[in-house]
Enzyme design. Structure first.
Site, PDB file in Angstrom:
ATOM      1  N   THR A  40       0.928  -1.262  -0.027  1.00 36.68           N
ATOM      2  CA  THR A  40      -0.117   0.085  -0.089  1.00 36.68           C
ATOM      3  C   THR A  40       0.954   1.341   0.040  1.00 36.68           C
ATOM      4  O   THR A  40       0.329   2.082  -0.769  1.00 36.68           O
ATOM      5  CB  THR A  40      -1.059   0.098   1.170  1.00 36.68           C
ATOM      6  OG1 THR A  40      -1.637  -1.119   1.115  1.00 36.68           O
ATOM      7  CG2 THR A  40      -1.755   1.242   1.378  1.00 36.68           C
ATOM      8  N   HIS A  43       2.278   1.813  -3.199  1.00 30.98           N
ATOM      9  CA  HIS A  43       1.254   2.416  -4.279  1.00 30.98           C
ATOM     10  C   HIS A  43       0.735   3.939  -4.143  1.00 30.98           C
ATOM     11  O   HIS A  43       0.919   4.683  -4.935  1.00 30.98           O
ATOM     12  CB  HIS A  43      -0.199   1.775  -4.070  1.00 30.98           C
ATOM     13  CG  HIS A  43      -0.307   0.305  -4.330  1.00 30.98           C
ATOM     14  ND1 HIS A  43      -0.061  -0.104  -5.539  1.00 30.98           N
ATOM     15  CD2 HIS A  43      -0.783  -0.727  -3.894  1.00 30.98           C
ATOM     16  CE1 HIS A  43      -0.114  -1.306  -5.873  1.00 30.98           C
ATOM     17  NE2 HIS A  43      -0.472  -1.721  -4.553  1.00 30.98           N
ATOM     18  N   CYS A 107     -16.603  -4.531   9.662  1.00 30.38           N
ATOM     19  CA  CYS A 107     -17.254  -3.182   9.383  1.00 30.38           C
ATOM     20  C   CYS A 107     -17.009  -2.573   7.850  1.00 30.38           C
ATOM     21  O   CYS A 107     -15.961  -2.778   7.389  1.00 30.38           O
ATOM     22  CB  CYS A 107     -16.430  -2.127  10.301  1.00 30.38           C
ATOM     23  SG  CYS A 107     -16.873  -0.457  10.164  1.00 30.38           S
ATOM     24  N   GLY A 262      -4.961 -12.163  -2.335  1.00 29.73           N
ATOM     25  CA  GLY A 262      -4.517 -11.284  -3.257  1.00 29.73           C
ATOM     26  C   GLY A 262      -5.447 -10.323  -3.944  1.00 29.73           C
ATOM     27  O   GLY A 262      -6.655 -10.736  -4.142  1.00 29.73           O
ATOM     28  N   ILE A 263      -4.969  -9.246  -4.307  1.00 26.57           N
ATOM     29  CA  ILE A 263      -5.833  -8.176  -5.032  1.00 26.57           C
ATOM     30  C   ILE A 263      -5.565  -8.081  -6.452  1.00 26.57           C
ATOM     31  O   ILE A 263      -4.604  -7.441  -6.831  1.00 26.57           O
ATOM     32  CB  ILE A 263      -5.937  -6.707  -4.221  1.00 26.57           C
ATOM     33  CG1 ILE A 263      -6.104  -6.744  -2.660  1.00 26.57           C
ATOM     34  CG2 ILE A 263      -6.883  -5.836  -4.849  1.00 26.57           C
ATOM     35  CD1 ILE A 263      -6.014  -5.775  -1.764  1.00 26.57           C
TER      36      ILE A 263
HETATM   37  P1  NAD Z   1       3.603  -9.045  -3.104  1.00 32.47           P
HETATM   38  O1  NAD Z   1       3.218  -8.336  -4.380  1.00 32.47           O
HETATM   39  O2  NAD Z   1       5.032  -8.697  -2.781  1.00 32.47           O
HETATM   40  O3  NAD Z   1       3.806 -10.374  -3.417  1.00 32.47           O
HETATM   41  C1  NAD Z   1       3.129 -11.180  -4.618  1.00 32.47           C
HETATM   42  C2  NAD Z   1       3.822 -12.118  -5.122  1.00 32.47           C
HETATM   43  O4  NAD Z   1       2.996 -13.103  -6.045  1.00 32.47           O
HETATM   44  C3  NAD Z   1       5.256 -11.906  -6.013  1.00 32.47           C
HETATM   45  O5  NAD Z   1       6.149 -12.202  -5.379  1.00 32.47           O
HETATM   46  C4  NAD Z   1       5.058 -12.328  -7.381  1.00 32.47           C
HETATM   47  O6  NAD Z   1       6.192 -12.720  -7.916  1.00 32.47           O
HETATM   48  C5  NAD Z   1       4.023 -13.416  -6.947  1.00 32.47           C
HETATM   49  N1  NAD Z   1       3.258 -13.885  -8.250  1.00 32.47           N
HETATM   50  C6  NAD Z   1       2.837 -13.109  -9.432  1.00 32.47           C
HETATM   51  N2  NAD Z   1       2.454 -14.017 -10.394  1.00 32.47           N
HETATM   52  C7  NAD Z   1       2.235 -14.915  -9.856  1.00 32.47           C
HETATM   53  C8  NAD Z   1       1.731 -16.288 -10.358  1.00 32.47           C
HETATM   54  N3  NAD Z   1       1.127 -16.503 -11.547  1.00 32.47           N
HETATM   55  N4  NAD Z   1       1.594 -17.385  -9.551  1.00 32.47           N
HETATM   56  C9  NAD Z   1       2.200 -17.184  -8.271  1.00 32.47           C
HETATM   57  N5  NAD Z   1       2.942 -16.289  -7.689  1.00 32.47           N
HETATM   58  C10 NAD Z   1       2.862 -15.040  -8.622  1.00 32.47           C
HETATM   59  O7  NAD Z   1       2.478  -8.900  -2.110  1.00 32.47           O
HETATM   60  P2  NAD Z   1       2.511  -9.094  -0.585  1.00 32.47           P
HETATM   61  O8  NAD Z   1       2.682  -7.716   0.262  1.00 32.47           O
HETATM   62  O9  NAD Z   1       2.864 -10.325  -0.256  1.00 32.47           O
HETATM   63  O10 NAD Z   1       0.907  -9.088  -0.716  1.00 32.47           O
HETATM   64  C11 NAD Z   1       0.123 -10.286  -1.533  1.00 32.47           C
HETATM   65  C12 NAD Z   1      -1.074  -9.789  -1.995  1.00 32.47           C
HETATM   66  O11 NAD Z   1      -2.156  -9.698  -0.993  1.00 32.47           O
HETATM   67  C13 NAD Z   1      -1.020  -8.660  -2.928  1.00 32.47           C
HETATM   68  O12 NAD Z   1      -1.888  -8.912  -4.026  1.00 32.47           O
HETATM   69  C14 NAD Z   1      -1.756  -7.570  -2.247  1.00 32.47           C
HETATM   70  O13 NAD Z   1      -2.102  -6.487  -2.943  1.00 32.47           O
HETATM   71  C15 NAD Z   1      -2.629  -8.268  -1.419  1.00 32.47           C
HETATM   72  N6  NAD Z   1      -2.996  -7.658   0.133  1.00 32.47           N
HETATM   73  C16 NAD Z   1      -4.052  -7.929   0.306  1.00 32.47           C
HETATM   74  C17 NAD Z   1      -4.760  -7.567   1.630  1.00 32.47           C
HETATM   75  C18 NAD Z   1      -5.968  -7.928   1.992  1.00 32.47           C
HETATM   76  O14 NAD Z   1      -6.440  -7.248   3.292  1.00 32.47           O
HETATM   77  N7  NAD Z   1      -6.715  -8.587   1.394  1.00 32.47           N
HETATM   78  C19 NAD Z   1      -3.774  -7.065   2.679  1.00 32.47           C
HETATM   79  C20 NAD Z   1      -2.441  -6.673   2.072  1.00 32.47           C
HETATM   80  C21 NAD Z   1      -1.946  -7.296   0.949  1.00 32.47           C
HETATM   81 ZN    ZN Z   2     -18.397  -0.427  11.713  1.00 37.20          ZN
END
Ligand code: NAD
Ligand code: ZN
Length: 341
Positions: A40, A43, A107, A262-263
């Site tokens: 975040t 970004h 929430c 993952g987002i």
């Molecule tokens: P990051 O971007 O550091 O890690 C993602 C990893 O996925 C990278 O190492 C990348 O090489 C790998 N990847 C790409 N394509 C792939 C594929 N086809 N198969 C397997 N792996 C692949 O992110 P992070 O900080 O570890 O966070 C993980 C994910 O979670 C991100 O998408 C992030 O945006 C999301 N996120 C979600 C929340 C939530 O609350 N839902 C909170 C934090 C982060």
């Molecule tokens: Zn609330």
């Protein structure tokens, strides 16, 4: 105080002197010791379309921190000066149906620390006492600094039972790496799929049974190598890459569960027939449970879980540009900034 600030719309961050945060009767003032850099923050620094839509400068960014309480409001009884604490990154409304029922992670009206209000990349942060998590005395401060993303990992890892099951983790970013260490304790096989070789190496250090490059090796092949016959029981999608979710669905056992953290940044096409005929459960995961996940994190660490290998880089806050470059490189684990040195 010194703080890392998004001063105006556009790329970049500036280290600036800003007023110390003021606290109200229900708030806690914390001297920040160490912080972790999250996707975040990258970004917001880069000012991508999400950041341009979401962030209203000026804003002190950052939400992963550990620090020491130095002052509490007159209404605060559960936290005292001297306590080592971290903060939950979502400030909830406290009044909606879910908040009133104690399901605060559901929430719909949360404000993000370092996103919708001033954050932790500063010498001090003020937060409501209800957002403060007290650590045990003597906690490793670097681990305390990453409780927030560790919480994402634990919350996702606990979405489906993994005891005695075969687990697929797609994406070995910091969160996938910590999830690997968590499920490793209970699962039979933990297969981690990750294209980046440095991160595959880290996944191995965190206890993965097998690591695979999804561009080079099919997961069916890995299943055969391990002697698996029915597919993965549980998958944790931690990459945001559509192909990863698609390959997880294709490799699940009947009745399996996929927790999606993952987002994706693009639209994803899913094989709904496979979801139906394999009777799969897909579950979205956002944040952590307040504060059940925090409790579980504490207990797991106290009973021997080691997530230290996920921390790969350490910087003084004065070298924030180098710290952000390391986090942006895509090959790092967690990057820590020290706000006391
Ligand atoms: P990051 O971007 O550091 O890690 C993602 C990893 O996925 C990278 O190492 C990348 O090489 C790998 N990847 C790409 N394509 C792939 C594929 N086809 N198969 C397997 N792996 C692949 O992110 P992070 O900080 O570890 O966070 C993980 C994910 O979670 C991100 O998408 C992030 O945006 C999301 N996120 C979600 C929340 C939530 O609350 N839902 C909170 C934090 C982060
Ligand atoms: Zn609330």
């Amino acid at each position: 105080m010194l703080a890392l600030v998004k001063t105006s719309p556009g790329p970049g961050l500036r280290m600036e002197t800003v007023p110390d945060p003021a606290i109200g009767i229900n708030d806690v003032l914390v001297r920040v010791h160490k912080t972790g850099i999250c996707g975040t923050d990258l970004h917001i620094e880069a000012w991508d379309p999400w950041a341009a839509r979401t962030i209203r400068p000026p804003l002190v960014i950052g939400h992963e921190f550990v620090g020491q309480v130095i002052q509490v409001g007159s209404n605060v009884v559960n936290v005292a000066p001297g306590d080592m604490v971290s903060g939950e990154g979502h400030v909830v409304c406290g009044r909606c149906r879910h908040c009133l029922a104690g399901r605060r992670h559901l929430c719909a009206d949360t404000v993000g620390v370092g996103v919708g209000r001033d954050g932790a990349f500063a010498e001090y942060i003020a937060l409501p006492a209800t957002n403060i998590w007290r650590h045990w005395p003597g906690i490793d401060e670097e681990i305390g600094a990453i409780f927030d993303p560790f919480g994402n990992a634990v919350h996702t890892a606990l979405a489906f039972p993994v005891l005695g099951e075969d687990v697929l983790i797609t994406g070995a970013g910091p969160i996938g790496l910590m999830a690997t260490a968590v499920v490793r304790r209970d699962a039979r096989f933990v297969v981690v799929s990750e294209p980046n070789p440095a991160r595959r190496e880290l996944a191995r250090a965190m206890g993965a049974t097998v690591v695979v490059d999804p561009r080079e090796r099919d997961l069916g092949d890995v299943q055969a190598e391990l002697g698996m016959v029915e597919g993965f029981d549980v998958a944790l999608e931690m990459s945001g890459n559509p192909a990863a979710l698609q390959s997880a669905i294709a490799n699940m056992a009947h009745g399996g569960g996929i927790a999606i953290l993952g987002i994706p940044t693009q639209e994803v096409t899913l094989d709904v027939n496979a979801i139906v005929f394999k009777l799969l459960t897909l579950r979205g995961i956002y944040g952590r449970e307040m504060y059940e996940t925090w409790y579980k994190m504490t207990v797991m660490l106290q009973s021997g879980l080691d997530i230290r290998p996920v921390i790969t880089h350490r910087f003084s806050f004065r070298d924030h540009e180098a710290a952000f470059a390391a986090a942006r490189s895509g090959s790092s684990g967690k990057v820590i900034m020290d706000w006391t040195a």
